[in-house]
Design a protein around this motif. Sequence first.
Motif, short mmCIF file in Angstrom:
data_model
loop_
_atom_site.label_atom_id
_atom_site.label_comp_id
_atom_site.label_asym_id
_atom_site.label_seq_id
_atom_site.Cartn_x
_atom_site.Cartn_y
_atom_site.Cartn_z
N GLU A 32 -9.05 6.40 -3.32
CA GLU A 32 -8.09 6.08 -4.37
C GLU A 32 -7.72 4.60 -4.34
O GLU A 32 -7.58 3.96 -5.38
N LEU A 33 -7.52 4.04 -3.12
CA LEU A 33 -7.21 2.61 -3.03
C LEU A 33 -8.33 1.75 -3.58
O LEU A 33 -8.10 0.74 -4.25
N GLY A 34 -9.58 2.16 -3.30
CA GLY A 34 -10.72 1.44 -3.86
C GLY A 34 -10.74 1.49 -5.38
O GLY A 34 -11.02 0.49 -6.05
N ASN A 35 -10.40 2.64 -5.94
CA ASN A 35 -10.36 2.79 -7.39
C ASN A 35 -9.26 1.92 -8.00
O ASN A 35 -9.46 1.24 -9.02
N ILE A 36 -8.08 1.92 -7.35
CA ILE A 36 -6.96 1.11 -7.86
C ILE A 36 -7.30 -0.38 -7.78
O ILE A 36 -7.04 -1.15 -8.72
N ARG A 37 -7.91 -0.79 -6.67
CA ARG A 37 -8.28 -2.20 -6.52
C ARG A 37 -9.26 -2.62 -7.62
O ARG A 37 -9.13 -3.72 -8.19
N THR A 38 -10.21 -1.75 -7.93
CA THR A 38 -11.19 -2.07 -8.98
C THR A 38 -10.53 -2.20 -10.34
O THR A 38 -10.83 -3.12 -11.11
N ARG A 39 -9.61 -1.29 -10.63
CA ARG A 39 -8.95 -1.33 -11.93
C ARG A 39 -8.03 -2.53 -12.06
O ARG A 39 -7.89 -3.10 -13.14
N PHE A 40 -7.41 -2.94 -10.95
CA PHE A 40 -6.50 -4.10 -11.01
C PHE A 40 -7.28 -5.41 -11.21
O PHE A 40 -6.71 -6.39 -11.71
N LYS A 41 -8.56 -5.44 -10.80
CA LYS A 41 -9.34 -6.66 -11.00
C LYS A 41 -9.55 -6.93 -12.49
O LYS A 41 -9.70 -8.07 -12.91
N ASN A 42 -9.56 -5.87 -13.27
CA ASN A 42 -9.69 -6.00 -14.72
C ASN A 42 -8.35 -5.66 -15.37
O ASN A 42 -8.22 -4.70 -16.13
N GLU A 43 -7.32 -6.47 -15.03
CA GLU A 43 -5.95 -6.14 -15.44
C GLU A 43 -5.77 -6.19 -16.95
O GLU A 43 -4.94 -5.47 -17.51
N LYS A 53 1.02 4.11 -13.71
CA LYS A 53 0.48 5.23 -12.93
C LYS A 53 -0.10 4.76 -11.60
O LYS A 53 0.15 5.37 -10.55
N TYR A 54 -0.86 3.66 -11.64
CA TYR A 54 -1.47 3.18 -10.39
C TYR A 54 -0.41 2.65 -9.42
O TYR A 54 -0.56 2.79 -8.19
N VAL A 55 0.63 2.04 -9.93
CA VAL A 55 1.70 1.56 -9.05
C VAL A 55 2.42 2.74 -8.39
O VAL A 55 2.78 2.69 -7.21
N TRP A 56 2.64 3.83 -9.17
CA TRP A 56 3.23 5.03 -8.56
C TRP A 56 2.33 5.55 -7.44
O TRP A 56 2.82 5.97 -6.37
N LYS A 57 1.02 5.54 -7.65
CA LYS A 57 0.08 6.01 -6.62
C LYS A 57 0.17 5.13 -5.37
O LYS A 57 0.14 5.62 -4.24
N MET A 58 0.29 3.81 -5.58
CA MET A 58 0.44 2.91 -4.43
C MET A 58 1.70 3.24 -3.63
O MET A 58 1.68 3.25 -2.39
N LEU A 59 2.78 3.54 -4.32
CA LEU A 59 4.02 3.89 -3.62
C LEU A 59 3.85 5.19 -2.84
O LEU A 59 4.30 5.29 -1.69
N TYR A 60 3.16 6.17 -3.44
CA TYR A 60 2.96 7.44 -2.73
C TYR A 60 2.10 7.23 -1.48
O TYR A 60 2.38 7.79 -0.41
N ILE A 61 1.06 6.41 -1.61
CA ILE A 61 0.21 6.11 -0.45
C ILE A 61 1.02 5.39 0.63
O ILE A 61 0.88 5.67 1.83
N TYR A 62 1.87 4.49 0.23
CA TYR A 62 2.73 3.78 1.19
C TYR A 62 3.68 4.74 1.89
O TYR A 62 3.92 4.63 3.10
N MET A 63 4.21 5.70 1.15
CA MET A 63 5.11 6.69 1.74
C MET A 63 4.38 7.58 2.74
O MET A 63 5.00 8.13 3.66
N LEU A 64 3.07 7.75 2.57
CA LEU A 64 2.29 8.54 3.53
C LEU A 64 2.05 7.79 4.83
O LEU A 64 1.59 8.40 5.81
N GLY A 65 2.34 6.49 4.86
CA GLY A 65 2.20 5.73 6.09
C GLY A 65 1.01 4.79 6.11
O GLY A 65 0.71 4.21 7.15
N TYR A 66 0.33 4.61 4.99
CA TYR A 66 -0.83 3.72 4.93
C TYR A 66 -0.40 2.34 4.45
O TYR A 66 0.56 2.20 3.66
N ASP A 67 -1.11 1.31 4.92
CA ASP A 67 -0.82 -0.06 4.49
C ASP A 67 -1.33 -0.27 3.08
O ASP A 67 -2.47 0.08 2.75
N VAL A 68 -0.49 -0.89 2.27
CA VAL A 68 -0.88 -1.26 0.91
C VAL A 68 -0.73 -2.77 0.82
O VAL A 68 0.38 -3.29 0.68
N ASP A 69 -1.84 -3.49 0.96
CA ASP A 69 -1.80 -4.94 1.06
C ASP A 69 -2.28 -5.63 -0.21
O ASP A 69 -2.64 -6.80 -0.18
N PHE A 70 -2.31 -4.94 -1.33
CA PHE A 70 -2.70 -5.55 -2.60
C PHE A 70 -1.85 -4.91 -3.70
O PHE A 70 -1.08 -3.98 -3.47
#
Length: 1010
Positions: A32-43, A53-70
């Motif tokens: 999912e992070l790879g998919n979000i990174r790809t979509r953000f490159k073509n903002e 929607k993708y920002v909500w997904k980033m927040l959910y991934i962060y809440m799971l304990g994973y680093d979100v560095d982009f």
Amino acid sequence: MALSGMRGLSVFISDIRNCHNKEQERLRVDKELGNIRTRFKNEKGLSPYEKKKYVWKMLYIYMLGYDVDFGHTETVSLISAPKYPEKQVGYIVTSCLLNENNDFLRMVINTVRNDIIGRNETFQCLALTMVGNTGGKEFSESLAPDVQKLLISSSCRPVVRKKAALCLLRLYRKNPDVVNIDGWADRMAQLLDERDLGVLTSVMSLFVSLVSNNAEAYWNCLPKCVRILERLARNQDIPQEYTYYGIPSPWLQVKTMRALQYFPTIEDPNARRALFEVLQRILMGTDVVKNVNKNNASHAVLFEALALVMHLDAEKEMMSQCVALLGKFIAVREPNIRYLGLENMTRMLLVTDVQDIIKRHQAQIITSLKDPDISIRRRALDLLYGMCDVTNAKEIVEELLQYLNTAEFAMREELSLKAAILAEKFAPDLSWYVDVILQLIDKAGDFVSDDIWYRVVQFVTNNEDLQPYAAAKAREYLDKPAIHETMVKVSAYLLGEYGHLLARRPGCSPKELFAIINDKLPTVSYESYIDVEIQQRAVEYFELSRKGSALADVLAEMPKFPERESALLKKAEDAEVDTAEQSAIKLRSQQQTSSALVVADHPSANGSAPAANHLTLVKMPRQTVSDVQESSATYEEAPNPPVEAPKENGPVEVESNATNITEINNEIKVEPPSTSRSTSPADLLADLLGPLAIEAPPAVEQHPAQGLDANQSPVGDLALATLEDQSNSVQVPIVNVEEKFHILCTKDSGVLYEDPHIQIGLKAEWRAHHGRLVLFLGNKNTSPLMSVRALILPPSHLKMELSSVPDTIPPRAQVQVPLEVANLRASRDVAVLDFSYTFGTALVDAKLRLPVVLNKFLQPITLTPDEFFPQWKALSVHSLKVQEVVKGVKPMPLPEMANLFMSLHLAVAPGLDNNPNNMVACTTFFSEATLAMLCLIRVETDPQDRTQLRLTVASGDQYLTFELKEFIKEHLIDIPRAQAAPPPAVVQPQLPAAAPATYNDPGAMLAGLL
């Protein structure tokens, strides 16, 4: 958070919840992070809906304990969106993902300010909430005036003003200069007239913070606070939504009473009378009910009211009512209420004329010593210690001695010390005191400091009538089959000095006394003595034996000690004040301090040596080495440092941490030099703490390391790492630092480093993957050590937090510096202590390896064959079970190898391997990553060739398996160590210009480590 209509987000959350293990979850998140990174490159091709929607997904991934560095730019850009759904997402996710120091926040300061000064109340609330959670100093400088305008504006709705008050509180904490005291005193008085309880509660939080820093500026607000309490106590004009289980706004009541405790007193008689009426109403209307939530709220108000009553020094009748109420609370079943009752009753001891009332509850307090909760037992011990006097001392001390048999180890040291102080201070007769101390040593010898038995020795020496009784009691204890080594020491001294008084008693002839003492002496340990000390004593006694006729004078009976002020009694007098908190106002006004204690020896006023050791304790500010927080485990005071010196024809006196602490309620007590010598019966004991037990540095002409070969360096080439370019400093250790390091790798206390000026001792305690070390820094000179620096260079697998060291260690003083450790994963890397100081014009700098090694996080475990073999077979994966033929092994028989494994915390399991030449061991490894991980070890030896063996290690983590295998191999292989040249004997002068590079250049530090 409205997520309706976001099908992609709902599907992603469902996928995560359906993952069967952590690995599947990680793969799905990475995808999912790879998919979000790809979509953000073509903002440019992203719609507002997709970006949200993708920002909500980033927040959910962060809440799971994973680093979100982009994706931070995309998140922050949503704050500028004109529509509420996108702006809401931007504010919420920014508050969660970014902290106050993140550079991305600078991009939105203007946007946030526009939302705050705008007319849209919804946008104002979003902006104020975000700033109130993540705002830093830059936000405070830019936004504080606008937030203040919102707070005092009469046109804003209460919901906005509430958030403005809390937002201003955050900005004030980050930068106190944003609130002008002169202009805000009148504004705050107006705000306290607010009728809306929501706004008033938020304003009161701000007021508590303001008045804690400067109460004098807000005297005009004091009557307003009393009126607020009156309104709440009488339940006047209180909306239903602010009534919690029938209690009018308990949060506002607590904050208001807390604010009042920052004012020294209330001089207005009308305000004082009104306030006491409110407090009386609270005291009368609080009781224990079955509803837990109502109990919590009512007792929060009650205990804050009790603190205010004590602060205002109310009448005795109200104080008696408070004690009676607390007496009811310490007898209820709810442990939290019992704890608060005991704690507040301890604080009530500060108030005069209530101690007799507290004594009525002595039986219930003693019952609390047997409570299953250790925190309640500690509070009960503090309370018993504080309420003890001559009328109840005998009963309380006997209860403490009885409780000592069942007390857990964590409390025994404190329990022993307090029992000894009470017995000394309130002894009805001298023989009872001797009985108590000997019982204390017999029941808890490991936890009785040397100072306590030194005190008995001096007590008996100075009282001739007591000498036969003490010698007889010591003889009785020697008849026991097993006694502690401290009992052997005190008995040997008493019988050696006064055994002749028992000569006519059966079994007490000189020959019989010598035989029984000689039989017990092998149980006494000499590990705490350094070799030079034993050599010196041996030379002295040999010279004494050659004195001939003068030997009779040398062996004469021990003279009386000079009468001096008792250090233990002095400490007991200081401890009579509250041991929990003196008052809420003092507790809240203190700055954050560490537990590093400086124990200094002060000279007397006339320049001569003092009759007693007068010590000063100084709290030092905390220095954070990493972001690790202090462990929740509770640790006891560190034991005696390994710094000793002989006394002439008497017991060796060791400076002890147990009797030097005079700190009560986080206040620092300074003991001035005493000029009088009391001879009252209560002070018959001479002071234990004579001159500090640290010798002056040896002459530089002498070789610093006695007992080492001439060509061998006392400095370990691995244990002491120094900077390659240090023309301005030199190390002159007088111990083998590498040998000391290796000893401490298998033991938890000892000397880490010593040179002519300082000795560094270490004491450690380990629990699972946490550890607590205490460094003892002892100044051996009569001159101070200046520019003292201590820095921890931790490896990546350890989190370490070091309390700061004072810049100066006074002459013949000692500093205790705690160090907290948390193990993240398995590794053989070792932390380094970068320690330096200046003596005169010379700079001494040392890089010392700390014995925080892998085996400190191992706990031996014994497995049966039914438990071992299924685990052994289950670990069949190649990376989890590693096997290696180890050559160059130090030849040793199997029992010696088993002892080596036990010292490394590997439990040898005999009988699991049928081959008598093989050995099996088990242990559990603790770390934050693996938690408790079982490790299995098998060693197959060749009886024909002891220099090689086959080592197999298995665990559930491949990195742990490899590290443990290499760790064991290092201890099995006999590695010859190169011998270095002897260290220089003369300390070179310091070159001031080059000094800062030693401490501030990371490259130089790294070079020193490598």
